[in-house]
Design an enzyme around this catalytic site. Structure first.
Site, PDB file in Angstrom:
ATOM      1  N   LYS A  35       0.840  -1.459   0.290  1.00 33.80           N
ATOM      2  CA  LYS A  35       0.168  -0.193   0.010  1.00 33.80           C
ATOM      3  C   LYS A  35       0.749   1.294  -0.032  1.00 33.80           C
ATOM      4  O   LYS A  35       0.504   2.100  -0.745  1.00 33.80           O
ATOM      5  CB  LYS A  35      -0.926   0.150   1.400  1.00 33.80           C
ATOM      6  CG  LYS A  35      -2.540   0.596   1.091  1.00 33.80           C
ATOM      7  CD  LYS A  35      -3.093   1.070   2.322  1.00 33.80           C
ATOM      8  CE  LYS A  35      -3.075  -0.003   3.064  1.00 33.80           C
ATOM      9  NZ  LYS A  35      -4.330  -0.701   4.263  1.00 33.80           N
ATOM     10  N   LYS A 206     -19.358  10.144  18.143  1.00 27.92           N
ATOM     11  CA  LYS A 206     -18.735   9.638  16.865  1.00 27.92           C
ATOM     12  C   LYS A 206     -19.766   8.083  16.562  1.00 27.92           C
ATOM     13  O   LYS A 206     -20.815   8.453  15.704  1.00 27.92           O
ATOM     14  CB  LYS A 206     -17.007   9.119  16.873  1.00 27.92           C
ATOM     15  CG  LYS A 206     -17.575   8.240  15.192  1.00 27.92           C
ATOM     16  CD  LYS A 206     -17.675   8.976  14.352  1.00 27.92           C
ATOM     17  CE  LYS A 206     -17.962   7.154  12.899  1.00 27.92           C
ATOM     18  NZ  LYS A 206     -16.718   7.389  12.529  1.00 27.92           N
ATOM     19  N   GLY A 255     -34.812  -0.171   1.133  1.00 29.87           N
ATOM     20  CA  GLY A 255     -34.165  -0.358   0.406  1.00 29.87           C
ATOM     21  C   GLY A 255     -33.663  -2.083   1.009  1.00 29.87           C
ATOM     22  O   GLY A 255     -34.329  -2.128   2.226  1.00 29.87           O
ATOM     23  N   CYS A 262     -18.046   0.654   8.979  1.00 32.17           N
ATOM     24  CA  CYS A 262     -18.422   1.870   9.840  1.00 32.17           C
ATOM     25  C   CYS A 262     -19.906   1.296  10.424  1.00 32.17           C
ATOM     26  O   CYS A 262     -20.128   0.505  11.779  1.00 32.17           O
ATOM     27  CB  CYS A 262     -18.689   2.851   9.441  1.00 32.17           C
ATOM     28  SG  CYS A 262     -17.270   3.957   8.450  1.00 32.17           S
TER      29      CYS A 262
END
Ligand code: UDX
Length: 436
Positions: A35, A206, A255, A262
């Site tokens: 990466k 959060k 849906g 997350c």
């Protein structure tokens, strides 16, 4: 300012490039040499709109570099921690191995006055625990949660709707908050709310934001279930209640529900943490949110089986979408891919297509058949299933074109993203989620 960003995944790579784009000198650090190699060459390791441009520009300007060597963090004024906190393999709780490893590796390189800013989503209480290792170095730990959405990650990083910083009490905490104001100077200058809290509040902001969003989606999906039992139309219901400003229309898209890296794991980790705190009952509803969410995947698969007269074996099904949402190549906990896997498990001859996510999908489910070409996927299909609402399917695919390729005439719109009248007028049998 000199910044280091530890962890170069979806969060860290975008954060590093975005910080360089607003003028900082940034080193991104990751343990994955492959990466780091790609990022150092200026190649985005995943699809995220806008990332490639700021990466190319940052690397070319010399302000942005990547390395596997943690000692290069030394000398940065702020060290952002953006490593993953996945769900534990054997439970609901978050796995903090990577956060703890990142902090342990960083500590020897910290200098007095440095700021360490945690961005990873962690269980409440983690910052207080980590500060015990960081404070003795003279550095200050703050918690600065990230609210970016994949697909809008660059915009959300450079121009967020709010900045939240959890700091320790006292002068060192205030100074660290001021340092972060300088880091995020363009957003602060335009008046973006900058909220300074204690650690626990910042951590909870959060997880509670994600819990609320997940609850909103499952609420409308629960209404879809009721709509299915009554003949009502959940999309009209969402429009109508969404006009109430207190409710709002956003995140009322019924849906196959939420997925990604997350929302699913964050609500589970929140439940696990609440239980540890003796407050299981306070967030018991999140288990229901999770259960509703997973039931919608079953429902979508069942609609396909119904369309095939309960004989899915060997029948060709075109599955349009693999990413957990459009504008992303992320297939982590993707409801789209999960429905494809279920149909494959029932013996259907599934062909999955997606504009961006086939490479990632193939890595996790190599046994499925993929085609990057939409026409190929549609050819000879006995049923067409839309599971990710990419513009390629929602806007550009016409019922006439689909009819020229598919053998069957049933479309299952698992994201309620097509115009039913238009498809029906073209001779298709249309099935949506929570719609008559
Ligand atoms: C989410 C949060 O939005 C973000 O603030 C946080 O930082 C990370 O988690 P993300 O995972 O990128 O971001 O996706 P999001 O746009 O929130 O969508 C999550 C899932 O919910 C997707 O699978 C999406 O398809 C689904 N969804 C969203 C619905 O099913 N209905 C909706 O109305 C909205």
């Amino acid at each position: 300012m000199r910044l280091s960003v530890i962890g170069c995944g979806y969060l860290g790579a975008v954060h590093a490039a975005a910080m360089a784009s607003i003028g900082h000198e940034v080193v991104g650090i990751d343990v994955d040499a492959e990466k780091v190699g790609a990022l150092s060459r200026g190649e985005a390791p995943f699809f995220e709109p806008g990332l490639q441009d700021i990466l190319t520009e940052g690397v070319a300007s010399g302000r942005l570099s990547f390395t596997t060597d943690m000692s290069e963090a030394a000398g940065a004024a702020v060290h952002f921690i953006g490593v993953g906190t996945p769900q534990q393999a054997d439970g609901y709780a978050a796995d903090l191995t990577y956060v703890r490893a990142a902090v342990a590796a960083l500590v020897p390189h910290l200098r007095p006055g440095d700021v360490v800013a945690g961005k990873s989503t962690v269980p409440v209480g983690t910052a207080a625990e980590l500060s015990e290792q960081i404070t003795p170095t003279g550095a200050v730990l703050v918690w600065n949660p990230e609210f970016l959405r994949e697909g809008w990650a660059v915009k959300d990083t450079v121009d967020p709707d709010r900045l939240v910083v959890g700091v320790p009490a006292g002068g060192a905490g205030e100074a660290a908050a001021q340092t972060l104001r300088e880091v995020f100077h363009p957003a602060v200058a335009k008046g973006t709310p900058f909220i300074v809290t204690d650690y626990a509040t910042a951590e909870l902001v959060k997880v509670s934001a994600n819990a609320f969003l997940a609850t909103k989606i499952s609420f409308i999906n629960a209404m879809a279930e009721i709509a299915e039992a009554t003949g009502a139309d959940v999309t009209q219901l969402a429009d109508a209640i969404g006009h109430d400003e207190r409710i709002g229309r956003k995140f009322l898209g019924a849906g196959i529900g939420f997925g990604g890296g997350c929302l699913p794991k964050d609500i589970r980790a929140f439940s696990a943490r609440a239980e540890e705190l003796g407050r299981r009952e306070s967030v018991n509803f999140l288990r229901e949110v999770d259960a509703i969410n997973l039931r919608r995947r079953d429902r979508a698969a069942q609609l396909v089986v119904d369309a095939l007269d309960d004989r899915p074996h060997g029948r060709r099904v075109a599955v349009l979408g693999a990413a957990f949402k459009p504008h992303s190549d992320d297939v982590r906990d993707s409801p789209a891919l999960d429905v494809a896997v279920r149909l494959h498990g029932l013996g259907a001859d599934v062909v999955v297509t997606d504009p961006q996510a086939i490479g990632n999908a193939r890595k996790v489910h190599p046994h499925l058949t993929y085609s990057a070409d939409l026409d190929d996927a549609l050819r000879d299909a006995e049923a067409v299933l839309i599971v990710t609402e990419w513009d390629e399917y929602r806007r550009h695919l016409t019922p006439e074109h689909a009819a020229s390729l598919a053998r069957g005439r049933t479309v299952i719109d698992a994201r309620n993203c097509l115009d039913p009248a238009r498809w029906r007028a073209a001779g298709w049998s249309y099935r949506g989620m929570g719609r008559p």
